[in-house]
Every structure is written in structure tokens, then in C-alpha cells.
Design an enzyme around this catalytic site. Structure first.
Site, PDB file in Angstrom:
ATOM      1  N   ASN A  23       0.805  -1.219   0.000  1.00  0.00           N
ATOM      2  CA  ASN A  23       0.000   0.000   0.000  1.00  0.00           C
ATOM      3  C   ASN A  23       0.843   1.276   0.000  1.00  0.00           C
ATOM      4  O   ASN A  23       0.372   2.326  -0.426  1.00  0.00           O
ATOM      5  CB  ASN A  23      -0.995  -0.016   1.164  1.00  0.00           C
ATOM      6  CG  ASN A  23      -2.108  -1.020   0.914  1.00  0.00           C
ATOM      7  OD1 ASN A  23      -2.312  -1.446  -0.227  1.00  0.00           O
ATOM      8  ND2 ASN A  23      -2.816  -1.403   1.959  1.00  0.00           N
ATOM      9  N   CYS A 117     -16.148  -2.225  -3.657  1.00  0.00           N
ATOM     10  CA  CYS A 117     -15.417  -3.475  -3.822  1.00  0.00           C
ATOM     11  C   CYS A 117     -15.898  -4.445  -2.765  1.00  0.00           C
ATOM     12  O   CYS A 117     -16.830  -4.134  -2.021  1.00  0.00           O
ATOM     13  CB  CYS A 117     -13.909  -3.253  -3.804  1.00  0.00           C
ATOM     14  SG  CYS A 117     -13.229  -3.136  -2.166  1.00  0.00           S
ATOM     15  N   ASP A 305      -6.977  -4.149   8.046  1.00  0.00           N
ATOM     16  CA  ASP A 305      -6.376  -5.161   7.158  1.00  0.00           C
ATOM     17  C   ASP A 305      -5.867  -6.381   7.930  1.00  0.00           C
ATOM     18  O   ASP A 305      -5.410  -7.350   7.322  1.00  0.00           O
ATOM     19  CB  ASP A 305      -5.218  -4.554   6.348  1.00  0.00           C
ATOM     20  CG  ASP A 305      -5.708  -3.573   5.307  1.00  0.00           C
ATOM     21  OD1 ASP A 305      -6.930  -3.526   5.069  1.00  0.00           O
ATOM     22  OD2 ASP A 305      -4.878  -2.843   4.729  1.00  0.00           O
ATOM     23  N   ARG A 397      -2.936 -10.636  -5.087  1.00  0.00           N
ATOM     24  CA  ARG A 397      -2.863  -9.176  -5.264  1.00  0.00           C
ATOM     25  C   ARG A 397      -1.883  -8.533  -4.300  1.00  0.00           C
ATOM     26  O   ARG A 397      -1.341  -7.469  -4.589  1.00  0.00           O
ATOM     27  CB  ARG A 397      -4.251  -8.552  -5.002  1.00  0.00           C
ATOM     28  CG  ARG A 397      -5.262  -8.905  -6.043  1.00  0.00           C
ATOM     29  CD  ARG A 397      -6.582  -8.281  -5.723  1.00  0.00           C
ATOM     30  NE  ARG A 397      -6.430  -6.836  -5.728  1.00  0.00           N
ATOM     31  CZ  ARG A 397      -7.438  -5.991  -5.793  1.00  0.00           C
ATOM     32  NH1 ARG A 397      -8.662  -6.434  -5.834  1.00  0.00           N
ATOM     33  NH2 ARG A 397      -7.213  -4.697  -5.790  1.00  0.00           N
TER      34      ARG A 397
HETATM   35  C1  EPZ Z   1      -6.362   1.931   2.298  1.00  0.00           C
HETATM   36  O1  EPZ Z   1      -7.577   1.997   1.587  1.00  0.00           O
HETATM   37  C2  EPZ Z   1      -5.754   0.594   1.982  1.00  0.00           C
HETATM   38  N1  EPZ Z   1      -5.533   0.524   0.550  1.00  0.00           N
HETATM   39  C3  EPZ Z   1      -6.675  -0.516   2.456  1.00  0.00           C
HETATM   40  O2  EPZ Z   1      -5.996  -1.744   2.255  1.00  0.00           O
HETATM   41  C4  EPZ Z   1      -6.955  -0.347   3.943  1.00  0.00           C
HETATM   42  O3  EPZ Z   1      -7.904  -1.303   4.334  1.00  0.00           O
HETATM   43  C5  EPZ Z   1      -7.476   1.054   4.225  1.00  0.00           C
HETATM   44  O4  EPZ Z   1      -6.577   2.049   3.692  1.00  0.00           O
HETATM   45  C6  EPZ Z   1      -7.665   1.342   5.699  1.00  0.00           C
HETATM   46  O5  EPZ Z   1      -6.431   1.210   6.350  1.00  0.00           O
HETATM   47  C7  EPZ Z   1      -4.476   1.106   0.021  1.00  0.00           C
HETATM   48  O6  EPZ Z   1      -3.656   1.711   0.701  1.00  0.00           O
HETATM   49  C8  EPZ Z   1      -4.281   0.972  -1.432  1.00  0.00           C
HETATM   50  P1  EPZ Z   1      -9.411   4.838   3.548  1.00  0.00           P
HETATM   51  P2  EPZ Z   1      -8.302   3.401   1.387  1.00  0.00           P
HETATM   52  O7  EPZ Z   1      -9.613   5.927   2.554  1.00  0.00           O
HETATM   53  O8  EPZ Z   1      -7.288   4.451   1.275  1.00  0.00           O
HETATM   54  C9  EPZ Z   1     -13.950   6.151   4.257  1.00  0.00           C
HETATM   55  C10 EPZ Z   1      -5.752  -3.971   1.582  1.00  0.00           C
HETATM   56  O9  EPZ Z   1      -6.298  -5.041   1.939  1.00  0.00           O
HETATM   57  N2  EPZ Z   1     -13.751   7.137   3.183  1.00  0.00           N
HETATM   58  O10 EPZ Z   1      -8.434   5.033   4.643  1.00  0.00           O
HETATM   59  O11 EPZ Z   1      -9.306   3.255   0.310  1.00  0.00           O
HETATM   60  C11 EPZ Z   1     -13.926   4.719   3.767  1.00  0.00           C
HETATM   61  O12 EPZ Z   1     -15.176   4.310   3.234  1.00  0.00           O
HETATM   62  C12 EPZ Z   1      -6.565  -2.707   1.382  1.00  0.00           C
HETATM   63  O13 EPZ Z   1      -4.541  -3.869   1.342  1.00  0.00           O
HETATM   64  C13 EPZ Z   1     -14.735   8.059   2.907  1.00  0.00           C
HETATM   65  O14 EPZ Z   1     -15.798   8.074   3.517  1.00  0.00           O
HETATM   66  O15 EPZ Z   1      -9.063   3.491   2.769  1.00  0.00           O
HETATM   67  C14 EPZ Z   1     -13.526   3.970   5.000  1.00  0.00           C
HETATM   68  O16 EPZ Z   1     -14.639   3.772   5.805  1.00  0.00           O
HETATM   69  C15 EPZ Z   1      -8.024  -2.946   1.434  1.00  0.00           C
HETATM   70  N3  EPZ Z   1     -14.486   8.982   1.929  1.00  0.00           N
HETATM   71  C16 EPZ Z   1     -12.597   4.942   5.705  1.00  0.00           C
HETATM   72  O17 EPZ Z   1     -12.871   6.228   5.149  1.00  0.00           O
HETATM   73  C17 EPZ Z   1     -13.322   9.023   1.234  1.00  0.00           C
HETATM   74  O18 EPZ Z   1     -13.167   9.893   0.362  1.00  0.00           O
HETATM   75  C18 EPZ Z   1     -11.102   4.659   5.525  1.00  0.00           C
HETATM   76  O19 EPZ Z   1     -10.819   4.462   4.156  1.00  0.00           O
HETATM   77  C19 EPZ Z   1     -12.329   8.080   1.526  1.00  0.00           C
HETATM   78  C20 EPZ Z   1     -12.562   7.136   2.509  1.00  0.00           C
END
Ligand code: EPZ
Length: 430
Positions: A23, A117, A305, A397
Site C-alpha cells: 500500500n 469493492c 487489514d 494481489r
Molecule cells: C487503504 O484503503 C488501503 N488501501 C486498504 O488496504 C486499507 O484497508 C485502508 O486504507 C484502511 O487502512 C491502500 O492503501 C491501497 P481509507 P483506502 O480511505 O485508502 C472512508 C488492503 O487489503 N472514506 O483510509 O481506500 C472509507 O469508506 C486494502 O490492502 C470516505 O468516507 O481506505 C472507509 O470507511 C483494502 N471517503 C474509511 O474512510 C473518502 O473519500 C477509511 O478508508 C475516503 C474514505
């Protein structure tokens, strides 16, 4: 279709070397296109998500030279398009880091809008809010996010939710904006810090990454760098729980123990022994794993995660455990698969109530997503008898040489594509 076949029951014993953080690497590859000079990225995990992102940047004209399995050189002086199609986004959501990177460098980007997803609906409103605050127009047209700006101007941005993706995406664009940007309520994950360090090594001026206020002084240009990605905290944690669940003894090498504190704390609570070294952690399992409670939270809390991996371990621990998932709404899909192996778990809303059982029994199951898939592998390793896992493409992945690393620890696991290969495996391991 490829599957894993596992014969469980062997404690994992030995050393395992952790790869670079997927990540962090995804955002670092995106950051690399923000200069016309060459960027070398080392300790890049050789996993499907990274390889798709490398193809995506080649698709817009970047020149990617693979110097070894874990090192690439990226020359982005040849980029001729700012449009990233759904073909890439549907395979890997994190291609959306190209939005921030292209917007910062070219003041324009057109990137397919990622859908939900398997783990949740995953909105990107905070990314868009951040780009708009920097002065960009952002529209969604025909499934594409179209963003452009005459000039990007530093701004004061308060994130309504703590988001790794939005923090990094806005940091990328703001690195090349005019003036100062402050991101408040920023995500503090180690990969946010790693991306900031990488951008700083290219000449950016980013301070405060790792705290909840990041201050960015925009620069006019970024330059070449050679950068090595930090170790993968989640891969490390997965092996740590695999050691615990199989009652093994594993030295997890090439890690930053500080990044693993939440994981280490829970392993201690359930009765494992932990030895910490400068860049390694040893996990020694026990016959008497105990129940605990855990709630996923943004860093430094317990990572979402790692939620399936701890739950799979707690489902074999004595007593009743409670696991609360507070980040994504759909991260308990593995529970039904685990029930087929004998687990006793009841999900109510975002909470799983787990009653520990003495043992798992091997079964045919499917990986619902990346981390849940890895957790089911742990269950298979701990189970009596044979387990086959479908849809391992999810696991590939994000875990480099997963089955090879587990085999080196004494696990009986193989990747197979035919029933004939499955039979050969069964005969071999008895
Ligand atoms: C990152 O996803 C990671 N992916 C995820 O890892 C990980 O689960 C996640 O962070 C949380 O740690 C990558 O780094 C590529 P977030 P990300 O934005 O950035 C909400 C894996 O298995 N949100 O921190 O997409 C969201 O719905 C993956 O390796 C909004 O509401 O996660 C969630 O509830 C899966 N609006 C929370 O924030 C936004 O614009 C945290 O999501 C963005 C997010």
C-alpha cells in the site's frame, strides 16, 4: 483456475523475510510519474496490484524498466496522456493515486471512477473535496473523474474522515501546488509517512506526515530519486498470526517493530510470547490461546487489514472474543467460509461474537477478498486435514510468494490448477 491446497496441523517454524509494503508502493509508483527525471524504486513487492499499476502508467506513456523482481526504473518524460481507463481501475482501485499525481504534474487528469469493492462501498468524496480545495474543477462524466486546474493553489483542508487514500492523493497534488497546504485530520499510517519521505527525496517539502496535521510547501518541480519502500506491516502481521494460530515459532524479519505495536499487543494478550529485535519480531505460539476484544481503527489502532487474521486466530482461542470492524462495512464475508471449517462466529452489524472452538477441520472454501483470503489460509494451516481455497487471485494481489514463504516455514501448501495436481499433493504429504 488456481487454488491453494493445504494440509494443516504443522506448526510454522523458522524465519520469514517480509517484502515491501504494497500500500506504500502503490502510491510511490504514482508519485514517481511526477517528475520527468528517472526514478528508481527498490523493495517493490512483486505482487499483482503493483504490476497492474505499472501497466497503467506504461499505458499513459511512462517507460518502466524492471531492473530485478523488486526494483524498477520509471521514466515519465514520455507520458503522452492523462487518461487512465476503467480497465486498470477495475483491477486495482489504487490507480486513483494517478489522479493526484497527474493533477499535480499536468494540472489535468481523467481517471475512471472506482466502484465499490468486496469490502465495502468505498466513497472518494474526501479526495474530491481536497482537489477542489486546491482550486481544481472536478466533474464525473460517463464514469470518469475529470479534473483540471489553471493553477493549483495551496489550501487548508480538513478531512471529514481519516482516509489513507485521500490524505495521500491530496498530498501528491499539493506537493506541486503554489503555496502552502495544510491537511488536518490526516491519516497517520506508516505508508503515508513513506510516501511523504519519497516525495521529499524528490525535492518536495512535506512536514508532519505521521501526525494528524501534514504541512506541505508546494515546489515548482520534482527531481529524480532512488527510494526503497518500507516493509509491509500487514504481511508481517499475517505471518505473526499464522505463527500464533499454528502454535509455531517464527522470526519475522525485515520489519519495523514500531509499526507492529497494535498487532504485538493483541498477540501478547492472547498468550503468545513476543521477542522484539531492531528489525525483526519473533512470535512463539502457545497451546492455550485466550480470547480478547479488538476494534479496528486508523493507525496507530488495530488495522482493519488484520481483522480477518486475528478473528481466525480468536476462533480457535479459549472463551468468547468480540471483534468490531469500524472502517469498512463488509469485512466479515469470510465468516461463512470459516463456519464450514467448524468455527462458531455470530455477526451482528459490525461486530463478530466469536466462541472459540478446539480445532478447525479442513474444507473447500473460497477467498472473498485479499486479507480474508490470507486469513483463510491461516485457518487451513491450523486445521486438521485438507483445505482447498478458491479465488486465490485475491491473495496474489498483495502477498509476494505467499505459498513459498509458508512452505519454507514447514507448511504443507501448494498452488494447484487441476485435480491431478491436488491428488499428487495428497499423496506427497500423506
Ligand atoms: C487503504 O484503503 C488501503 N488501501 C486498504 O488496504 C486499507 O484497508 C485502508 O486504507 C484502511 O487502512 C491502500 O492503501 C491501497 P481509507 P483506502 O480511505 O485508502 C472512508 C488492503 O487489503 N472514506 O483510509 O481506500 C472509507 O469508506 C486494502 O490492502 C470516505 O468516507 O481506505 C472507509 O470507511 C483494502 N471517503 C474509511 O474512510 C473518502 O473519500 C477509511 O478508508 C475516503 C474514505
Amino acid at each position: 483456475m488456481e487454488q491453494y491446497i493445504i494440509k494443516g496441523g504443522e506448526p510454522l517454524i523458522g524465519d520469514v523475510e517480509i517484502s515491501g509494503a504494497k500500500n506504500a508502493a502503490l502510491a510511490i509508483v504514482a508519485a514517481a510519474i511526477m517528475t520527468d527525471e528517472k526514478v528508481v524504486i527498490d523493495n517493490l513487492p512483486d505482487v499483482r496490484d503493483i504490476n497492474v499499476l505499472l501497466q497503467a502508467i506504461e499505458g499513459i506513456g511512462a517507460n518502466v524498466v524492471r531492473k530485478s523482481a523488486n526494483c524498477v526504473e520509471i521514466d515519465s518524460s514520455t507520458i503522452h496522456s492523462v487518461r487512465v481507463d476503467y480497465e486498470y481501475i477495475k483491477k486495482i482501485r489504487a490507480s486513483y493515486y494517478l489522479l493526484g499525481a497527474l493533477l499535480g504534474k499536468f494540472h489535468r487528469a481523467e481517471v475512471a471512477l472506482p466502484g465499490g469493492c468486496n469490502i465495502g462501498s468505498r466513497p472518494i468524496d474526501q479526495h474530491i473535496k481536497g482537489f477542489k480545495a486546491l482550486g481544481a474543477d472536478v466533474d464525473i462524466e460517463y464514469g470518469m473523474i475529470m479534473t483540471s486546474a489553471d493553477e493549483l493553489i495551496g489550501s487548508h483542508i480538513y478531512m471529514d474522515v481519516v482516509s489513507v487514500g485521500a490524505t495521500i492523493n491530496v498530498m501528491l497534488a499539493a506537493a506541486l501546488a503554489d503555496g502552502r497546504t495544510i491537511i488536518e485530520n490526516a491519516a497517520k499510517e506508516p505508508h503515508v509517512v513513506d510516501v511523504a519521505n519519497m516525495l521529499n527525496s524528490m525535492g518536495a517539502n512535506i512536514k508532519g506526515a505521521g501526525t494528524d496535521v501534514i504541512r506541505i510547501k508546494g515546489v515548482s518541480k520534482l527531481h529524480s530519486t532512488e527510494y526503497s519502500v518500507i516493509p509491509d506491516q500487514i504481511e508481517a502481521g499475517t505471518f505473526m498470526f499464522a505463527a500464533a494460530a499454528t502454535k509455531g515459532n517464527v522470526l519475522v524479519k525485515n520489519v519495523i517493530p514500531k509499526h507492529l505495536e497494535a498487532i504485538t499487543a493483541k498477540l501478547l494478550e492472547i498468550g503468545c510470547c513476543i521477542e522484539e529485535y531492531d528489525d525483526a519480531v519473533r512470535v512463539i505460539g502457545t497451546d492455550n490461546l485466550k480470547a480478547t476484544q479488538v476494534k479496528t481503527l486508523p493507525y496507530p489502532g488495530f488495522p482493519t487489514d488484520m481483522q480477518p487474521q486475528i478473528a481466525v486466530t480468536l476462533a480457535m482461542s479459549k472463551g468468547t472474543s468480540i471483534v468490531t470492524e469500524s472502517i469498512f462495512e463488509n469485512r466479515f464475508k469470510y465468516v461463512d467460509e470459516l463456519a464450514r471449517m467448524g468455527a462458531d462466529i455470530k455477526v451482528e452489524g459490525n461486530t463478530a461474537i466469536i466462541t472459540g472452538v478446539d480445532r478447525y477441520m479442513g474444507a473447500q472454501i473460497s477467498a472473498p477478498d485479499l486479507r480474508a483470503g490470507a486469513a483463510l489460509v491461516i485457518a487451513g494451516l491450523a486445521a486438521e486435514g485438507f483445505t482447498t481455497i478458491d479465488d486465490i487471485v485475491y491473495i496474489q494481489r498483495g502477498y509476494e510468494k505467499f505459498e513459498e514463504k509458508l512452505s519454507a516455514l514447514g507448511a504443507h501448501i501448494e498452488k494447484i490448477s487441476t485435480e491431478h495436481e491436488a491428488q499428487k499433493f495428497r499423496l506427497k504429504v500423506g
